[in-house]
Design a protein around this motif. Structure first.
Motif, mmCIF file in Angstrom:
data_model
loop_
_atom_site.group_PDB
_atom_site.id
_atom_site.type_symbol
_atom_site.label_atom_id
_atom_site.label_comp_id
_atom_site.label_asym_id
_atom_site.label_seq_id
_atom_site.Cartn_x
_atom_site.Cartn_y
_atom_site.Cartn_z
ATOM 1 N N ILE A 185 0.841 -1.206 0.000
ATOM 2 C CA ILE A 185 0.000 0.000 0.000
ATOM 3 C C ILE A 185 0.869 1.246 0.000
ATOM 4 C CG2 ILE A 185 -1.631 1.364 1.379
ATOM 5 C CD1 ILE A 185 -2.856 -1.300 2.321
ATOM 6 N N HIS A 186 1.875 1.266 0.866
ATOM 7 C CA HIS A 186 2.751 2.446 0.953
ATOM 8 C C HIS A 186 3.518 2.651 -0.351
ATOM 9 C CE1 HIS A 186 4.838 5.634 2.953
ATOM 10 N NE2 HIS A 186 6.008 5.032 2.926
ATOM 11 N N CYS A 212 2.583 1.708 -3.401
ATOM 12 C CA CYS A 212 1.668 2.172 -4.452
ATOM 13 C C CYS A 212 1.269 3.625 -4.238
ATOM 14 C CB CYS A 212 0.430 1.275 -4.506
ATOM 15 S SG CYS A 212 0.743 -0.356 -5.230
ATOM 16 N N ARG A 213 1.121 4.039 -3.003
ATOM 17 C CA ARG A 213 0.840 5.455 -2.726
ATOM 18 C C ARG A 213 2.005 6.325 -3.159
ATOM 19 N NH1 ARG A 213 -1.518 5.206 3.486
ATOM 20 N NH2 ARG A 213 -3.736 4.847 3.004
ATOM 21 N N ARG A 214 3.212 5.924 -2.786
ATOM 22 C CA ARG A 214 4.389 6.707 -3.154
ATOM 23 C C ARG A 214 4.558 6.760 -4.671
ATOM 24 N NH1 ARG A 214 7.760 9.940 -0.975
ATOM 25 N NH2 ARG A 214 9.708 8.786 -1.337
ATOM 26 N N GLY A 241 2.136 6.726 -6.852
ATOM 27 C CA GLY A 241 1.049 7.445 -7.502
ATOM 28 C C GLY A 241 0.203 6.557 -8.389
ATOM 29 N N THR A 261 -2.804 4.874 -10.044
ATOM 30 C CA THR A 261 -4.166 5.356 -10.210
ATOM 31 C C THR A 261 -4.819 4.587 -11.347
ATOM 32 O OG1 THR A 261 -5.524 7.336 -10.458
ATOM 33 C CG2 THR A 261 -3.558 7.188 -11.839
ATOM 34 N N MET A 297 -6.147 -0.606 -6.855
ATOM 35 C CA MET A 297 -6.160 0.846 -7.030
ATOM 36 C C MET A 297 -6.473 1.263 -8.459
ATOM 37 S SD MET A 297 -3.004 2.243 -4.660
ATOM 38 C CE MET A 297 -3.155 2.342 -2.870
ATOM 39 N N TYR A 321 6.110 1.741 6.118
ATOM 40 C CA TYR A 321 4.727 2.132 5.839
ATOM 41 C C TYR A 321 4.293 3.151 6.889
ATOM 42 C CZ TYR A 321 5.349 -1.969 8.719
ATOM 43 O OH TYR A 321 5.889 -2.870 9.604
ATOM 44 N N THR A 344 -1.422 2.870 7.125
ATOM 45 C CA THR A 344 -1.876 1.881 6.156
ATOM 46 C C THR A 344 -2.805 0.814 6.724
ATOM 47 O OG1 THR A 344 0.148 0.631 6.576
ATOM 48 C CG2 THR A 344 0.158 2.102 4.662
ATOM 49 N N MET A 350 -6.619 1.226 5.927
ATOM 50 C CA MET A 350 -6.916 0.972 4.523
ATOM 51 C C MET A 350 -6.835 -0.518 4.216
ATOM 52 S SD MET A 350 -5.080 2.505 1.104
ATOM 53 C CE MET A 350 -5.620 2.010 -0.533
#
Length: 355
Positions: free
Chosen positions: A160-161, A163-165, A167, A169, A193, A298, A301, A304
């Protein structure tokens, strides 16, 4: 006062020395809870501490209990704990900041220099019968989310961390280097995501088969090509250059491949940890404005991850578990992990809920 009731624990004493030892049961502090541990996953870092006695600057200087991918049931709460009570099933976030510093204030507490991590020297881990942890970093598991899934939230959080970093989408085209546990959770999260196409590479055909079963659109067995040749092969199979590459091996050749393969203006996220010094094609990255980002564990997280599990979109997560051992058989479990067998190994610590 600590109890002397059975608290069987997996303890590393330094490079090559790991033992099963009975320790005392600690009492929770004011903001802590005592947890009867149920499931613990073996992480590569646990094996590394056992084999080498250190990871980078973190050196095992005294006996340390291993394990940080864990879940269990609360059996006692500290006097200031109000959101948990005895009987609650919880997943444990192992890293706890000790001060409310600037990193904590901006929501990036994983970067706090005062962070305390279980199973990272000098902090004891949770591969034991009973474990005490900060209550604010214990999260209730809803009905329908198993203890094993609760333990898997820790590696899932890395995905999760990352994929957030990165971006990630809707519509992203993604390359993942490495189909080990972390590469596979990155795959699951990226697809959840909204990634349009995810390609994953690995040396192992067995792990690539698992990746395909878990939703990878394209798999590619890595050969002994040069990084540029491998990048060309990736782009050929993907019909273009990926927007995002998540490098999950830590190997220098894979980092180089990741940079060459990623489209101009894209992002490379360094998820895997390898040598502290590597050679990379920095001019190639710079002139094409390829962003290179690191991640450290992380933060924010667990909520989520739990929501994703409750939604049913990550039911396949449990497929990561290929081996299960009792706590009494932990040494065999570590040997299995060291041999690279399977994907994820879970140790069942609760003797009242045997395998």
């Amino acid at each position: 006062m600590a109890s002397t009731v059975d608290n069987l624990s997996v303890v590393v004493h330094g490079a090559g020395v790991i033992r099963l030892e009975n320790q005392s049961i600690p009492e929770p502090g004011r903001n802590e809870v005592l947890i009867k541990i149920h499931s613990v996953g073996i992480c590569g870092s646990d094996v590394h501490f056992w084999q080498h006695g250190r990871i980078g600057d973190f050196v095992v200087q005294k006996p340390m209990v291993l394990g940080h991918e864990s879940s269990g049931a609360v059996i006692k709460v500290g006097c200031d704990v109000t959101h948990l009570r005895a009987g609650d099933r919880v997943a444990i976030e192992p890293a706890v900041p000790q001060e409310n510093d600037d990193f904590c204030k901006i929501g990036r507490y994983n970067l706090s220099p005062t962070i305390f991590c279980c199973a990272t020297p000098p902090g004891n881990g949770s591969l034991c019968r009973y474990y005490v942890h900060n209550a604010n970093f214990c999260y209730k598991l809803p009905e329908g989310v198993s203890y094993e899934e609760g333990a898997l939230i820790e590696p899932l959080s890395v995905g999760i961390h990352a994929c957030r970093r990165a971006g990630v989408t809707f519509g992203s085209n993604i390359l993942i280097c490495g189909a080990g546990p972390i590469g596979l959770v990155c795959l699951l999260v990226a697809k959840s995501m909204g990634a349009a196409k995810v390609m994953i590479t690995d040396l192992s055909p067995e792990r690539l088969l698992m990746a395909k079963e878990m939703g990878a659109d394209i798999t590619l067995q890595a050969k002994r090509e040069t990084p540029q040749e491998m990048a060309d092969a990736v782009c050929g199979h993907l019909s273009g250059m990926p927007d995002i590459t998540m490098e999950c091996t830590g190997a220098e050749v894979c980092i180089q491949t990741a940079i060459y393969a990623t489209r101009s203006g894209g992002t490379v996220v360094l998820v895997g940890l390898g040598s502290p010094m590597v050679n990379i094609p920095i001019l190639n990255a710079s002139t094409r404005e390829v962003d290179i980002k690191g991640i450290f564990r992380y933060c924010n997280t667990w909520p989520m991850a739990i929501s994703m599990l409750v939604s049913g979109r990550l039911n396949v997560l449990r497929s990561l578990v290929t081996h299960r051992f009792s706590l009494e058989d932990s040494l065999q479990a570590f040997e299995t992990a060291h041999q690279g067998l399977g994907i994820k190994i879970i140790i069942r610590c609760d003797k009242d809920d045997p395998l």
